[in-house]
Design a protein around this motif. Structure first.
Motif, PDB file in Angstrom:
ATOM      1  N   ASN B  14      26.854  24.728  43.205  1.00  0.00           N
ATOM      2  CA  ASN B  14      26.519  25.077  41.816  1.00  0.00           C
ATOM      3  C   ASN B  14      25.233  24.352  41.471  1.00  0.00           C
ATOM      4  O   ASN B  14      25.234  23.282  40.881  1.00  0.00           O
ATOM      5  CB  ASN B  14      27.666  24.667  40.892  1.00  0.00           C
ATOM      6  N   LEU B  16      22.774  24.839  39.480  1.00  0.00           N
ATOM      7  CA  LEU B  16      22.424  24.611  38.085  1.00  0.00           C
ATOM      8  C   LEU B  16      23.160  23.396  37.544  1.00  0.00           C
ATOM      9  O   LEU B  16      22.577  22.524  36.894  1.00  0.00           O
ATOM     10  CB  LEU B  16      22.765  25.857  37.260  1.00  0.00           C
ATOM     11  N   ARG B  17      24.479  23.333  37.873  1.00  0.00           N
ATOM     12  CA  ARG B  17      25.253  22.219  37.344  1.00  0.00           C
ATOM     13  C   ARG B  17      24.750  20.891  37.922  1.00  0.00           C
ATOM     14  O   ARG B  17      24.560  19.915  37.195  1.00  0.00           O
ATOM     15  CB  ARG B  17      26.726  22.385  37.670  1.00  0.00           C
ATOM     16  N   LEU B  20      21.494  19.992  36.223  1.00  0.00           N
ATOM     17  CA  LEU B  20      21.664  19.555  34.837  1.00  0.00           C
ATOM     18  C   LEU B  20      22.244  18.143  34.790  1.00  0.00           C
ATOM     19  O   LEU B  20      21.779  17.288  34.040  1.00  0.00           O
ATOM     20  CB  LEU B  20      22.580  20.523  34.082  1.00  0.00           C
ATOM     21  N   THR B  21      23.263  17.918  35.625  1.00  0.00           N
ATOM     22  CA  THR B  21      23.879  16.588  35.631  1.00  0.00           C
ATOM     23  C   THR B  21      22.863  15.544  36.068  1.00  0.00           C
ATOM     24  O   THR B  21      22.710  14.496  35.438  1.00  0.00           O
ATOM     25  CB  THR B  21      25.079  16.568  36.596  1.00  0.00           C
TER      26      THR B  21
END
Lengths: 392, 388
Positions: B14, B16-17, B20-21
């Motif tokens: 993932n 994107l996740r 972002l994190t």
């Protein structure tokens, strides 16, 4: 047709852990920014609330504060007869000549700080009408007595009512406590001007003059009159402008706090986006069903966006309560927070989260909610019902 | 190590996740680094300037209470004092409306180099400082901030005396944290004479003592010498002097440290949220891994490694971001005035960088531990039944 608001609300509760984590993140960001913001706002309030709009500060030209100004007796005599100065019932001008000295005071925790000691005459209390003797009485001139500000009496050794206070070359008896609506006068110590001049061995007895402008008199004309007199090289400033200028270092601190809020806020947006993406992903089937039932793209977008904003607002409420409790305890534990002022003296401020200090954090939380929810909500709204249902 | 590709694949699943994190953690770590420069600036300032053989003598009552200038000769005569100079606060401002932007003092040039041996002011600068009446030695911090060079002539308007003096910069104190400007006392004395008021007092005397062991006795001897005199004095070591001088900043430092702690806690929650989300989505495949024979410990380790890797890499990136942001802060025109002193140097030290990466590493462990443990302990049969 719009989805009911309770749909968003219940979805939040249904995924408790994820919501809790994100709420905590945003709440902590709110606490951090609120604490910092209200620290500076408290400092600013302390300084800006000092001074009266009807008063003028007269100092030597070029002096930036009354700690670095000197005044000759001749110029003091000249000012007395200027027009536009308020007078009391007996016809005496409301003029308070003052001597400012910054001696060391011992703090209760063993350190030492410069405190602003103001040598005044009895007229001072009438010119500074916001200053009141809250406990005890005013000092008697030439008797080694002093009255101290509320903030001073909490922070320094021997500064409580009835104590013997050591500063300068002598020992002074504390006979009264000053209060002035939380302004910086509460961080000052007042004594008889002549006694202070002796103690500090000052040849020029005064640093400056505070005076009250007569009601209805032209204040600007008086300011010009004082400033234009070539014999004395004086400068008059409105008292509120003077304290505003002392607080200008706080303005640059605001820039730093806003930078902090932006960094932390963007971090929180990323955290919220993660949570909302996960929410959209795990509810693919649900979204498909809703679309199949006839809910429009717009209402889906709105539902997810309000879910995110709701989460942020709830976090804001939690953070605001946390920050105000934390601020109060820090202030209480430290006996007020000392702030070096431009006069190289110490302002003792109480860290207080005022309602107005919460506006910036509130705006920040709303932005976190909106920006954190926007992309995921858009993804949810773009889903084709057939695909969404098939995937699930 | 052989599971590293597996961990990386999981992180990339993932994207994107993970991105972002990592960005959230990086920003928060950058923030922690910047906040920590403030108290660290204070410590660094105290340890970088403070010599253990240099002492300050000033009026017991406070800095604004003067001492007779003749005290300097008396201090010089005390056995153990190698050299001594006086400091007189001038309160000069480049622009009177902006106030005093950096401290400036009139000093005695003859002994300047001997009292501040450890400051590495060049011999040429010291010679010129003695030779020219209007010479000034300026700290590198102020030279950089103001864009001044050696040889420049600058004018300061005193906020304390009705005086304006021009100085020629003949040398620098080669330390980016040094901000003061020093000029010849004689220059100020002459300016005073022109006003018709003699200058016969001074605010401070700084002396160098020959032997660190002797500092205590010499300080006591000086203060004893002036007991019951015109001005009673307090002598203290340089470190104690500046520690006291900036002591009133302690409250602000406390608030900054609390805010830094809160931001750190923030990172823990961001990371923990991601870890728990990833684990929850993978419940089924973790059960399959176990069913085909992978041990619980392996599963635990790979999940934990995922969290630790993500947060450590993000932490390192955050540390780099803080370097860029602080250099931006330093070069920007934001001036906080001298009141915040060494708090606003915004220098990210190596220690802060290393600590930031360690903090990120431990946050990875802290946030990954519970989700990883939960996943590795789940019963296989139970999970498979639930998921399929």
């Amino acid at each position: 047709m719009a989805l009911p608001i309770s749909y968003s609300w219940r979805s939040l509760i249904a995924r408790g852990t994820r919501t809790t984590f994100t709420v905590l993140v945003i709440a902590l960001v709110v606490i951090a920014t609120t604490l910092f913001w209200s620290l500076i706002a408290s400092l600013k309030r302390t300084l800006v609330s000092s001074g009266s709009p009807e008063n003028l500060v007269v100092m030597r030209k070029g002096a930036t504060n009354d700690g670095s100004s000197q005044l000759t007796l001749e110029s003091l005599q000249a000012i007395r007869f200027f027009e536009g100065i308020a007078r009391d019932a007996d016809g005496n001008p409301l003029i308070s000549p003052e001597l400012v000295v910054q001696p060391f005071f011992a703090t209760t925790d063993g350190g030492r700080e410069n405190v602003l000691v103001r040598g005044v005459e009895p007229m001072a209390l009438r010119v500074h009408d916001e200053v009141v003797i809250a406990e005890g009485r005013m000092f008697t001139p030439s008797s080694g007595e002093t009255v101290v500000g509320r903030g001073v009496s909490r922070r320094y050794k021997g500064a409580s009512l009835g104590d013997e206070l050591k500063f300068g070359r002598g020992t002074w008896k504390v006979v009264g406590i000053l209060e002035a609506g939380g302004s910086s006068f509460e961080s000052e110590v007042w004594v008889d001007a002549r006694e202070l001049a002796n103690d500090a061995k000052r040849t020029l007895p005064y640093s400056g003059v505070r005076l009250r402008v007569a009601p209805g008199a032209d204040m600007d004309a008086l300011v010009r009159r004082i400033g234009d007199d070539p014999r004395y090289a004086l400068e008059a400033t409105r008292e509120i402008d003077y304290y505003e200028s002392l607080s200008s270092s706080a303005n640059t601190l605001y820039v730093i706090v806003i930078g902090l809020a932006v960094l932390a806020g963007v971090g929180a947006v990323f955290g919220a986006t993660n949570t909302m993406y996960a929410a959209v992903q795990s509810r693919t089937a649900e979204i498909g069903t809703l679309r199949a039932l006839g809910f429009s793209r717009g209402s889906i977008l709105l539902a997810f966006l309000s879910e995110s904003v709701m989460m942020a607002l709830f976090a804001f409420a939690l953070g605001a309560i946390g920050a105000s409790l934390l601020g109060r305890s820090i202030s209480w534990l430290l006996g007020g927070i000392a702030f070096g002022a431009a006069t190289f003296t110490t302002n003792v401020i109480q860290l207080h989260v005022a309602a107005g200090d919460l506006l910036m954090p509130l705006a920040l939380s709303l932005l976190i909610g909106v920006f954190g929810g926007l992309a995921p909500a858009a993804r949810a709204a773009r889903m084709r019902p057939v695909d969404a249902l098939r995937k699930a | 190590m052989k599971f590293l590709p597996f961990v990386l694949r999981n992180l990339a699943r993932n994207k994107l996740r993970s991105l972002l994190t990592a960005s959230a953690i990086a920003l928060a770590i950058a923030l922690v680094c910047i906040l920590r420069t403030m108290p660290a600036g204070m410590d660094a300032f105290l340890s970088s300037i403070a010599s253990n053989t240099r002492i300050s003598t000033h009026n017991e009552a406070g800095m604004v209470y003067q001492m007779p200038y003749s005290y300097l000769q008396k201090v010089r005569a005390v056995p153990g004092v190698v050299a001594a100079i006086s400091w007189q606060w001038f309160g000069g401002a480049v622009d009177a409306s902006r106030g005093v932007e950096f401290p400036n003092f009139a000093v005695d040039p003859e002994d300047f180099g001997r009292v501040y041996e450890d400051w590495n002011v060049s011999q040429q600068a010291l010679d010129d400082f003695r030779k020219y009446r209007d010479a000034a030695i300026v700290g590198r911090g102020t030279l950089e901030k103001k864009g001044w060079k050696l040889g420049d002539v600058i004018t300061l308007q005193s906020t304390l005396f009705g005086l304006e003096l021009s100085f020629r910069i003949v040398g620098e104190v080669p330390n980016p944290r040094a901000v003061q400007l020093y000029f010849q006392r004689e220059y100020l004395v002459q300016a005073f004479a022109a006003l018709g008021t003699p200058l016969d007092s001074t605010g401070m005397i700084w002396s160098r003592i020959d032997d660190p062991e002797r500092v205590g006795p010499v300080m006591r001897q000086i203060d004893e010498m002036f007991r019951n005199g015109e001005a009673e004095t307090t002598s203290e070591t340089e470190k104690s002097f500046f520690g006291n001088f900036f002591g009133s900043l302690k409250g602000i430092v406390t608030v900054i440290m609390i805010v830094a702690g809160i931001v750190t806690l923030c990172i823990v929650f961001i990371a923990a949220n991601t870890a728990s989300m990833s684990v929850r989505e993978r419940v089924g495949e973790i059960a399959i891994l176990k069913a085909i024979g992978f041990r619980s410990r392996t599963i635990f380790t790979t999940l934990l490694a995922e969290a630790v890797l993500l947060s450590t890499v993000a932490g390192a990136a955050g540390a780099l971001i803080s370097l860029a942001l602080t250099s931006l802060l330093r070069s920007s025109l934001v001036s906080t005035g001298p009141q915040l002193g060494p708090l606003t140097g915004f220098v990210v030290t190596d220690a802060i960088l290393v600590q930031a990466i360690f903090i990120a590493f431990f946050i990875g462990i802290l946030s990954g531990w519970l989700p990883a443990l939960g996943a590795s302990r789940r019963s296989v049969a139970q999970t498979l039944r639930e998921v399929f």
